[in-house]
Design a protein around this motif. Structure first.
Motif, mmCIF file in Angstrom:
data_model
loop_
_atom_site.group_PDB
_atom_site.id
_atom_site.type_symbol
_atom_site.label_atom_id
_atom_site.label_comp_id
_atom_site.label_asym_id
_atom_site.label_seq_id
_atom_site.Cartn_x
_atom_site.Cartn_y
_atom_site.Cartn_z
ATOM 1 N N PHE A 50 0.733 -1.178 -0.045
ATOM 2 C CA PHE A 50 -0.021 -0.011 -0.022
ATOM 3 C C PHE A 50 0.886 1.327 0.041
ATOM 4 O O PHE A 50 0.798 2.190 -0.609
ATOM 5 N N LEU A 51 1.673 1.143 0.833
ATOM 6 C CA LEU A 51 2.802 2.515 0.954
ATOM 7 C C LEU A 51 3.451 2.573 -0.537
ATOM 8 O O LEU A 51 3.442 3.789 -1.006
ATOM 9 N N CYS A 52 3.834 1.944 -1.012
ATOM 10 C CA CYS A 52 4.594 2.013 -2.460
ATOM 11 C C CYS A 52 3.846 2.155 -3.513
ATOM 12 O O CYS A 52 4.099 3.369 -4.176
ATOM 13 N N TYR A 53 2.563 1.645 -3.563
ATOM 14 C CA TYR A 53 1.474 2.102 -4.528
ATOM 15 C C TYR A 53 1.009 3.538 -4.179
ATOM 16 O O TYR A 53 0.725 4.233 -5.312
ATOM 17 N N GLY A 54 0.986 3.904 -3.029
ATOM 18 C CA GLY A 54 0.411 5.319 -2.713
ATOM 19 C C GLY A 54 1.503 6.297 -3.222
ATOM 20 O O GLY A 54 1.281 7.455 -3.672
ATOM 21 N N LEU A 55 2.784 5.967 -2.801
ATOM 22 C CA LEU A 55 4.167 6.925 -3.216
ATOM 23 C C LEU A 55 4.154 6.906 -4.817
ATOM 24 O O LEU A 55 4.433 7.764 -5.275
ATOM 25 N N TYR A 56 3.754 5.742 -5.461
ATOM 26 C CA TYR A 56 4.034 5.740 -7.047
ATOM 27 C C TYR A 56 2.951 6.495 -7.454
ATOM 28 O O TYR A 56 3.227 7.225 -8.448
ATOM 29 N N LEU A 57 1.729 6.328 -6.901
ATOM 30 C CA LEU A 57 0.520 7.262 -7.780
ATOM 31 C C LEU A 57 1.107 8.555 -7.005
ATOM 32 O O LEU A 57 0.457 9.576 -8.095
ATOM 33 N N THR A 58 1.368 8.933 -6.250
ATOM 34 C CA THR A 58 1.932 10.451 -5.658
ATOM 35 C C THR A 58 2.824 11.160 -6.546
ATOM 36 O O THR A 58 2.728 12.159 -7.056
ATOM 37 N N PHE A 59 3.891 10.382 -6.713
ATOM 38 C CA PHE A 59 5.302 10.788 -7.523
ATOM 39 C C PHE A 59 5.617 10.327 -8.772
ATOM 40 O O PHE A 59 6.180 10.967 -9.553
ATOM 41 N N GLY A 60 4.960 9.145 -9.058
ATOM 42 C CA GLY A 60 5.647 8.619 -10.138
ATOM 43 C C GLY A 60 4.588 8.542 -11.410
ATOM 44 O O GLY A 60 4.890 8.408 -12.507
ATOM 45 N N PHE A 61 3.184 8.507 -10.908
ATOM 46 C CA PHE A 61 2.355 8.557 -11.897
ATOM 47 C C PHE A 61 2.122 9.644 -12.835
ATOM 48 O O PHE A 61 2.118 10.734 -12.520
ATOM 49 N N ARG A 62 2.122 9.351 -14.225
ATOM 50 C CA ARG A 62 2.065 10.270 -15.264
ATOM 51 C C ARG A 62 0.976 10.425 -15.883
ATOM 52 O O ARG A 62 0.807 11.233 -16.972
ATOM 53 N N GLY A 63 -0.408 9.913 -15.523
ATOM 54 C CA GLY A 63 -1.355 9.983 -16.238
ATOM 55 C C GLY A 63 -1.940 8.761 -16.794
ATOM 56 O O GLY A 63 -1.292 7.804 -17.055
ATOM 57 N N GLY A 64 -3.208 8.561 -17.215
ATOM 58 C CA GLY A 64 -3.680 7.385 -17.743
ATOM 59 C C GLY A 64 -4.562 6.703 -16.816
ATOM 60 O O GLY A 64 -5.193 7.263 -16.186
ATOM 61 N N HIS A 65 -4.696 5.286 -16.622
ATOM 62 C CA HIS A 65 -5.515 4.554 -15.968
ATOM 63 C C HIS A 65 -4.887 4.257 -14.708
ATOM 64 O O HIS A 65 -3.730 4.032 -14.729
ATOM 65 N N TYR A 66 -5.460 4.182 -13.614
ATOM 66 C CA TYR A 66 -4.986 3.549 -12.270
ATOM 67 C C TYR A 66 -6.168 2.764 -11.614
ATOM 68 O O TYR A 66 -7.259 3.057 -12.100
ATOM 69 N N PHE A 67 -5.686 2.036 -10.973
ATOM 70 C CA PHE A 67 -6.596 0.847 -10.150
ATOM 71 C C PHE A 67 -6.851 1.575 -8.900
ATOM 72 O O PHE A 67 -6.140 1.853 -8.077
ATOM 73 N N VAL A 68 -8.319 1.561 -8.652
ATOM 74 C CA VAL A 68 -8.843 2.241 -7.398
ATOM 75 C C VAL A 68 -9.696 1.005 -6.780
ATOM 76 O O VAL A 68 -10.414 0.452 -7.351
ATOM 77 N N SER A 69 -9.215 0.427 -5.758
ATOM 78 C CA SER A 69 -9.792 -0.649 -5.160
ATOM 79 C C SER A 69 -10.196 -0.209 -3.684
ATOM 80 O O SER A 69 -9.508 0.472 -3.022
ATOM 81 N N TYR A 70 -11.680 -0.487 -3.451
ATOM 82 C CA TYR A 70 -12.080 -0.239 -2.114
ATOM 83 C C TYR A 70 -11.423 -1.313 -1.003
ATOM 84 O O TYR A 70 -11.631 -0.855 -0.015
ATOM 85 N N TRP A 71 -10.983 -2.152 -1.854
ATOM 86 C CA TRP A 71 -10.356 -3.116 -0.581
ATOM 87 C C TRP A 71 -9.098 -2.358 0.144
ATOM 88 O O TRP A 71 -8.757 -2.713 1.203
#
Length: 124
Positions: A50-71
């Motif tokens: 979770f920490l790595c995915y959150g940091l990736y979405l915050t700092f590394g994600f450049r647009g496009g599709h991302y996966f939102v899981s309510y889990w």
């Protein structure tokens, strides 16, 4: 700060923040004692994910599709609750073991005292 923009994309920004907070919380709780080995491993591994995915979405994600899981929002609550319950259960078990040990010591002391009283009064 990276992709966090609460004015135009608040849902995505809060999702990133919650992923990071959940990950850090699960890592910290994974270090608590009184858990089973599998519970400790589960908390640590999922916390890191979770920490790595959150940091990736915050700092590394450049647009496009991302996966939102309510889990990703529900699972940390479940694991945190389970961790706290197992931690409290361990405290109760330790407290009960201490009570039994004190009771056993008291019983031994009473038996020793009764034996000493009986030894000192042989006339009965």
């Amino acid at each position: 700060m990276g992709n966090l923009d609460f004015t135009s994309n608040a849902g995505f920004s809060w999702y990133c923040v919650l992923l990071v907070i959940d990950g850090l919380t699960m890592i910290v709780l994974g270090r608590l004692r009184g858990q089973s080995r599998s519970g400790l491993t589960l908390n640590l591994v999922l916390g890191i994910v979770f920490l790595c995915y959150g940091l990736y979405l915050t700092f590394g994600f450049r647009g496009g599709h991302y996966f939102v899981s309510y889990w990703a929002l529900i699972l940390p609550v479940v694991l945190i609750t389970r961790t706290i319950r197992s931690s409290n259960g361990e405290k109760v078990r330790r407290r009960e073991a201490a009570k039994r040990a004190r009771y056993a010591e008291l019983q031994e002391a009473q038996e020793a005292h009764a034996a000493e009283v009986e030894y000192r009064s042989p006339g009965k």
